[in-house]
Design a protein around this motif. Structure first.
Motif, mmCIF file in Angstrom:
data_model
loop_
_atom_site.group_PDB
_atom_site.id
_atom_site.type_symbol
_atom_site.label_atom_id
_atom_site.label_comp_id
_atom_site.label_asym_id
_atom_site.label_seq_id
_atom_site.Cartn_x
_atom_site.Cartn_y
_atom_site.Cartn_z
ATOM 1 N N THR A 210 0.833 -1.196 0.000
ATOM 2 C CA THR A 210 0.000 0.000 0.000
ATOM 3 C C THR A 210 0.872 1.252 0.000
ATOM 4 O OG1 THR A 210 -0.017 0.077 2.408
ATOM 5 C CG2 THR A 210 -1.756 -1.221 1.350
ATOM 6 N N ARG A 211 0.208 2.391 -0.146
ATOM 7 C CA ARG A 211 0.926 3.666 -0.085
ATOM 8 C C ARG A 211 1.616 3.831 1.269
ATOM 9 N NH1 ARG A 211 -0.189 9.067 1.402
ATOM 10 N NH2 ARG A 211 0.754 10.633 0.017
ATOM 11 N N ALA A 212 0.927 3.421 2.350
ATOM 12 C CA ALA A 212 1.513 3.527 3.690
ATOM 13 C C ALA A 212 2.795 2.703 3.794
ATOM 14 C CB ALA A 212 0.503 3.083 4.752
ATOM 15 N N LEU A 213 2.791 1.523 3.199
ATOM 16 C CA LEU A 213 3.994 0.687 3.237
ATOM 17 C C LEU A 213 5.095 1.328 2.400
ATOM 18 C CD1 LEU A 213 5.265 -1.910 4.278
ATOM 19 C CD2 LEU A 213 4.431 -3.065 2.213
ATOM 20 N N ALA A 214 4.738 1.902 1.257
ATOM 21 C CA ALA A 214 5.727 2.582 0.418
ATOM 22 C C ALA A 214 6.342 3.762 1.166
ATOM 23 C CB ALA A 214 5.079 3.054 -0.881
ATOM 24 N N ILE A 215 5.523 4.528 1.874
ATOM 25 C CA ILE A 215 6.029 5.652 2.669
ATOM 26 C C ILE A 215 7.029 5.146 3.701
ATOM 27 C CG2 ILE A 215 5.390 7.391 4.393
ATOM 28 C CD1 ILE A 215 2.735 7.713 2.865
ATOM 29 N N ARG A 216 6.673 4.075 4.361
ATOM 30 C CA ARG A 216 7.548 3.526 5.401
ATOM 31 C C ARG A 216 8.888 3.078 4.829
ATOM 32 N NH1 ARG A 216 5.411 -1.644 8.168
ATOM 33 N NH2 ARG A 216 7.406 -2.713 7.991
ATOM 34 N N VAL A 217 8.865 2.379 3.706
ATOM 35 C CA VAL A 217 10.101 1.888 3.096
ATOM 36 C C VAL A 217 10.979 3.049 2.641
ATOM 37 C CG1 VAL A 217 11.016 0.709 1.059
ATOM 38 C CG2 VAL A 217 9.257 -0.388 2.442
ATOM 39 N N LEU A 218 10.389 4.053 2.005
ATOM 40 C CA LEU A 218 11.177 5.203 1.569
ATOM 41 C C LEU A 218 11.730 5.985 2.757
ATOM 42 C CD1 LEU A 218 9.297 6.656 -1.541
ATOM 43 C CD2 LEU A 218 11.138 4.972 -1.444
ATOM 44 N N ASN A 219 10.944 6.107 3.824
ATOM 45 C CA ASN A 219 11.438 6.801 5.020
ATOM 46 C C ASN A 219 12.579 6.032 5.666
ATOM 47 O OD1 ASN A 219 9.669 8.940 4.795
ATOM 48 N ND2 ASN A 219 8.163 8.092 6.211
ATOM 49 N N ASP A 220 12.479 4.707 5.681
ATOM 50 C CA ASP A 220 13.566 3.884 6.216
ATOM 51 C C ASP A 220 14.843 4.104 5.409
ATOM 52 O OD1 ASP A 220 11.926 2.889 8.140
ATOM 53 O OD2 ASP A 220 11.594 0.943 7.161
ATOM 54 N N ASP A 221 14.695 4.198 4.067
ATOM 55 C CA ASP A 221 15.849 4.442 3.209
ATOM 56 C C ASP A 221 16.470 5.806 3.496
ATOM 57 O OD1 ASP A 221 15.498 2.009 2.009
ATOM 58 O OD2 ASP A 221 14.538 2.790 0.204
ATOM 59 N N ALA A 222 15.595 6.809 3.694
ATOM 60 C CA ALA A 222 16.091 8.159 3.976
ATOM 61 C C ALA A 222 16.826 8.187 5.313
ATOM 62 C CB ALA A 222 14.943 9.152 3.968
ATOM 63 N N ASP A 223 16.266 7.512 6.327
ATOM 64 C CA ASP A 223 16.921 7.462 7.642
ATOM 65 C C ASP A 223 18.274 6.775 7.554
ATOM 66 O OD1 ASP A 223 14.737 8.722 8.729
ATOM 67 O OD2 ASP A 223 13.809 6.885 9.502
ATOM 68 N N ALA A 224 18.336 5.670 6.754
ATOM 69 C CA ALA A 224 19.599 4.952 6.615
ATOM 70 C C ALA A 224 20.634 5.813 5.915
ATOM 71 C CB ALA A 224 19.359 3.648 5.841
ATOM 72 N N ALA A 225 20.192 6.578 4.921
ATOM 73 C CA ALA A 225 21.118 7.462 4.196
ATOM 74 C C ALA A 225 21.656 8.548 5.115
ATOM 75 C CB ALA A 225 20.418 8.071 2.991
ATOM 76 N N ARG A 226 20.800 9.122 5.952
ATOM 77 C CA ARG A 226 21.254 10.157 6.883
ATOM 78 C C ARG A 226 22.222 9.585 7.916
ATOM 79 N NH1 ARG A 226 15.873 12.201 6.184
ATOM 80 N NH2 ARG A 226 15.114 10.844 7.845
ATOM 81 N N ALA A 227 21.944 8.358 8.370
ATOM 82 C CA ALA A 227 22.813 7.732 9.359
ATOM 83 C C ALA A 227 24.200 7.441 8.783
ATOM 84 C CB ALA A 227 22.184 6.448 9.876
ATOM 85 N N GLY A 228 24.246 7.195 7.466
ATOM 86 C CA GLY A 228 25.520 6.890 6.833
ATOM 87 C C GLY A 228 26.362 8.104 6.545
ATOM 88 N N ASN A 229 25.779 9.295 6.631
ATOM 89 C CA ASN A 229 26.518 10.544 6.385
ATOM 90 C C ASN A 229 27.167 11.097 7.638
ATOM 91 O OD1 ASN A 229 25.824 10.499 3.678
ATOM 92 N ND2 ASN A 229 23.948 11.680 3.987
#
Length: 229
Positions: A210-229
Motif C-alpha cells: 500500500t501507499r503507507a507501506l511505500a512511505i515507510r520503506v522510503l522513510n527507512d531508506d532516507a533514515d539509513a542514508a542520513r545515518a551513513g553521512n
C-alpha cells in the motif's frame, strides 16, 4: 478487502519486446536495436544498472538469431563458434582488469566483423570511460556507433516499477506507483531495490503493498542514508 498473496519466489524477468516500454529516454536505443544494419556492423549500448541494456540485448538477439555472452565469461575457445552469427557481449568494462579476456574479446571483435556479422557490446558508462588497458580493443570500441539509455522520465519510471512488480508476481495498490515516482530517487537501481524491499516486508508482515507501506520503506531508506553521512 481481498488480501494480496505473496510468495517467496525468485523474480522472473520478462525480456520480450512487448515487455519493453518505449519513452523519450530510450526511444533512440530501441530504434537502433531494430535497425537493419549499424555503421561498421557494431554498436555500443550504454546506460546505468537497470536501464534496460540486457532487455534490449535479448530483443536484438531474438530478432537477429544472435547469441548473448557476458564479457567475463568469454573464453578463447568460444570465439570461432560465436563468430558464426551475431553476438552481444554484455558488461565489457568488467574485464578491464583481465588482459587475457580483453585479448579474447579483441579476437572475437575482429572475427565477427570478418564474417560479416553484427557485434553489440554493453556497459554502464560511455565507451570512452571504459579504460580498457588493451589499447587496440579500446580504440575499436570507441570507434563503434554508440547509443545511450538516458535517465528515466516519469512515464518510463512508472513502466519500470510496474514491470518490476509484475516480475515478482506482486499487485500493489493503484496509488503506490504514482507515489514512488514522485518521491523516490530517480534511478533504475533504486527502483529495483525499492520493489525488492516492498516485496520482502509485505511477505514478512503478510500484508498488501500500500501507499503507507511505500512511505515507510522510503522513510527507512532516507533514515539509513542520513545515518551513513
Amino acid at each position: 478487502m481481498a488480501r494480496q498473496l505473496s510468495f517467496d519466489l525468485p523474480a522472473k524477468t520478462a525480456l520480450g519486446r512487448e515487455d519493453f516500454f518505449v519513452s523519450p529516454a530510450n526511444a533512440l536505443a530501441v530504434a537502433m536495436i531494430s535497425a537493419s544494419s549499424w555503421p561498421g556492423k557494431k554498436m555500443v549500448l550504454s546506460g546505468p544498472a537497470g536501464s534496460g541494456k540486457t532487455h534490449l540485448a535479448h530483443v536484438w538477439a531474438g530478432e537477429t538469431g544472435g547469441r548473448i555472452v557476458q564479457a567475463a565469461a568469454l573464453g578463447h575457445e568460444d570465439v570461432p563458434d560465436l563468430a558464426r552469427g551475431p553476438v552481444a557481449v554484455e558488461d565489457v568494462p568488467d574485464i578491464a582488469g583481465d588482459m587475457e579476456q580483453q585479448k579474447t574479446l579483441f579476437h572475437l571483435h575482429n572475427l565477427v566483423l570478418a564474417e560479416g556479422k553484427a557485434l553489440l557490446m554493453t556497459g554502464r558508462l560511455t565507451p570512452n570511460l571504459w579504460h580498457l588497458p588493451l589499447a587496440d580493443l579500446q580504440s575499436r570500441i570507441e570507434g563503434a556507433h554508440h547509443v545511450a539509455l538516458e535517465p528515466p522520465d516519469d512515464a518510463l519510471l512508472c513502466a519500470v516499477l510496474a514491470k518490476l512488480f509484475v516480475d515478482r508476481q506482486l499487485n500493489p495498490r493503484p496509488e503506490v506507483i504514482p507515489y514512488l515516482v514522485k518521491h523516490m530517487d530517480r534511478r533504475f537501481a533504486t527502483a529495483a531495490e525499492v520493489v525488492r524491499r516492498l516485496d520482502r516486508v509485505a511477505l514478512a508482515e503478510k500484508r498488501e503493498i500500500t501507499r503507507a507501506l511505500a512511505i515507510r520503506v522510503l522513510n527507512d531508506d532516507a533514515d539509513a542514508a542520513r545515518a551513513g553521512n
